[in-house]
Design a protein around this motif. Structure first.
Motif, PDB file in Angstrom:
ATOM      1  N   ARG A  26     -24.316  10.796  30.298  1.00 41.16           N
ATOM      2  CA  ARG A  26     -23.477  11.982  30.121  1.00 41.16           C
ATOM      3  C   ARG A  26     -24.210  13.214  30.627  1.00 41.16           C
ATOM      4  O   ARG A  26     -25.388  13.396  30.359  1.00 41.16           O
ATOM      5  CB  ARG A  26     -23.111  12.175  28.661  1.00 41.16           C
ATOM      6  CG  ARG A  26     -22.222  11.062  28.141  1.00 41.16           C
ATOM      7  CD  ARG A  26     -21.421  11.517  26.940  1.00 41.16           C
ATOM      8  NE  ARG A  26     -20.581  10.440  26.468  1.00 41.16           N
ATOM      9  CZ  ARG A  26     -19.331  10.249  26.889  1.00 41.16           C
ATOM     10  NH1 ARG A  26     -18.794  11.072  27.760  1.00 41.16           N
ATOM     11  NH2 ARG A  26     -18.619   9.251  26.422  1.00 41.16           N
ATOM     12  N   ASP A  27     -23.480  14.076  31.363  1.00 38.76           N
ATOM     13  CA  ASP A  27     -24.071  15.327  31.822  1.00 38.76           C
ATOM     14  C   ASP A  27     -23.855  16.413  30.768  1.00 38.76           C
ATOM     15  O   ASP A  27     -23.349  16.143  29.679  1.00 38.76           O
ATOM     16  CB  ASP A  27     -23.511  15.740  33.193  1.00 38.76           C
ATOM     17  CG  ASP A  27     -22.014  15.997  33.177  1.00 38.76           C
ATOM     18  OD1 ASP A  27     -21.425  16.138  32.088  1.00 38.76           O
ATOM     19  OD2 ASP A  27     -21.423  16.076  34.275  1.00 38.76           O
ATOM     20  N   GLU A  28     -24.228  17.651  31.089  1.00 43.86           N
ATOM     21  CA  GLU A  28     -24.145  18.753  30.129  1.00 43.86           C
ATOM     22  C   GLU A  28     -22.714  19.052  29.690  1.00 43.86           C
ATOM     23  O   GLU A  28     -22.476  19.571  28.603  1.00 43.86           O
ATOM     24  CB  GLU A  28     -24.774  20.030  30.725  1.00 43.86           C
ATOM     25  CG  GLU A  28     -26.265  19.963  30.905  1.00 43.86           C
ATOM     26  CD  GLU A  28     -26.658  19.236  32.190  1.00 43.86           C
ATOM     27  OE1 GLU A  28     -25.855  19.188  33.156  1.00 43.86           O
ATOM     28  OE2 GLU A  28     -27.757  18.676  32.231  1.00 43.86           O
ATOM     29  N   GLN A  29     -21.738  18.747  30.547  1.00 45.05           N
ATOM     30  CA  GLN A  29     -20.334  18.994  30.213  1.00 45.05           C
ATOM     31  C   GLN A  29     -19.687  17.808  29.484  1.00 45.05           C
ATOM     32  O   GLN A  29     -18.513  17.848  29.149  1.00 45.05           O
ATOM     33  CB  GLN A  29     -19.520  19.294  31.482  1.00 45.05           C
ATOM     34  CG  GLN A  29     -19.811  20.648  32.106  1.00 45.05           C
ATOM     35  CD  GLN A  29     -21.129  20.661  32.875  1.00 45.05           C
ATOM     36  OE1 GLN A  29     -21.516  19.667  33.469  1.00 45.05           O
ATOM     37  NE2 GLN A  29     -21.825  21.789  32.829  1.00 45.05           N
ATOM     38  N   GLY A  30     -20.444  16.730  29.275  1.00 47.00           N
ATOM     39  CA  GLY A  30     -19.931  15.571  28.566  1.00 47.00           C
ATOM     40  C   GLY A  30     -19.276  14.533  29.457  1.00 47.00           C
ATOM     41  O   GLY A  30     -18.767  13.527  28.974  1.00 47.00           O
ATOM     42  N   ARG A  31     -19.281  14.751  30.765  1.00 51.13           N
ATOM     43  CA  ARG A  31     -18.698  13.782  31.699  1.00 51.13           C
ATOM     44  C   ARG A  31     -19.669  12.634  31.916  1.00 51.13           C
ATOM     45  O   ARG A  31     -20.892  12.832  31.956  1.00 51.13           O
ATOM     46  CB  ARG A  31     -18.376  14.446  33.031  1.00 51.13           C
ATOM     47  CG  ARG A  31     -17.279  15.497  32.929  1.00 51.13           C
ATOM     48  CD  ARG A  31     -16.929  16.028  34.310  1.00 51.13           C
ATOM     49  NE  ARG A  31     -18.088  16.667  34.937  1.00 51.13           N
ATOM     50  CZ  ARG A  31     -18.243  17.984  35.057  1.00 51.13           C
ATOM     51  NH1 ARG A  31     -17.316  18.809  34.609  1.00 51.13           N
ATOM     52  NH2 ARG A  31     -19.313  18.476  35.652  1.00 51.13           N
ATOM     53  N   THR A  33     -21.525  10.025  34.150  1.00 51.68           N
ATOM     54  CA  THR A  33     -21.953   9.803  35.527  1.00 51.68           C
ATOM     55  C   THR A  33     -22.315   8.330  35.672  1.00 51.68           C
ATOM     56  O   THR A  33     -23.195   7.840  34.965  1.00 51.68           O
ATOM     57  CB  THR A  33     -23.194  10.668  35.857  1.00 51.68           C
ATOM     58  OG1 THR A  33     -22.898  12.023  35.566  1.00 51.68           O
ATOM     59  CG2 THR A  33     -23.611  10.509  37.290  1.00 51.68           C
TER      60      THR A  33
END
Length: 73
Positions: A26-31, A33
């Motif tokens: 998960r990236d900083e925006q919660g998506r 990868t």
């Protein structure tokens, strides 16, 4: 002055086979990868990378994709 480290002191990478992977990181925006490695890939990793676990009598390592040094072709 400098520091000289002999070849014998260098950490040699370990090689292993990927048994399973999760859905991704998960990236900083919660998506999520997706991961670049997949089950069956031969990979190199540092000697002290990952966390050792025992599942069904089998010794395994759990690690982040960022701990991998590379994929062996």
């Amino acid at each position: 002055g400098g520091i000289i480290i002999p070849d014998t002191a260098k950490e040699k990478p370990q090689e292993g086979e990927v048994v399973a992977v999760g859905p991704g990181a998960r990236d900083e925006q919660g998506r999520v990868t997706p991961l670049d490695v997949k089950a069956g890939d031969r990979v190199l990793f540092g000697k002290w990378s990952g966390t050792e676990v025992k599942i069904d009598g089998q010794d395994l390592l759990i690690m982040k994709e960022s701990d991998l040094l590379g994929v062996v072709a």
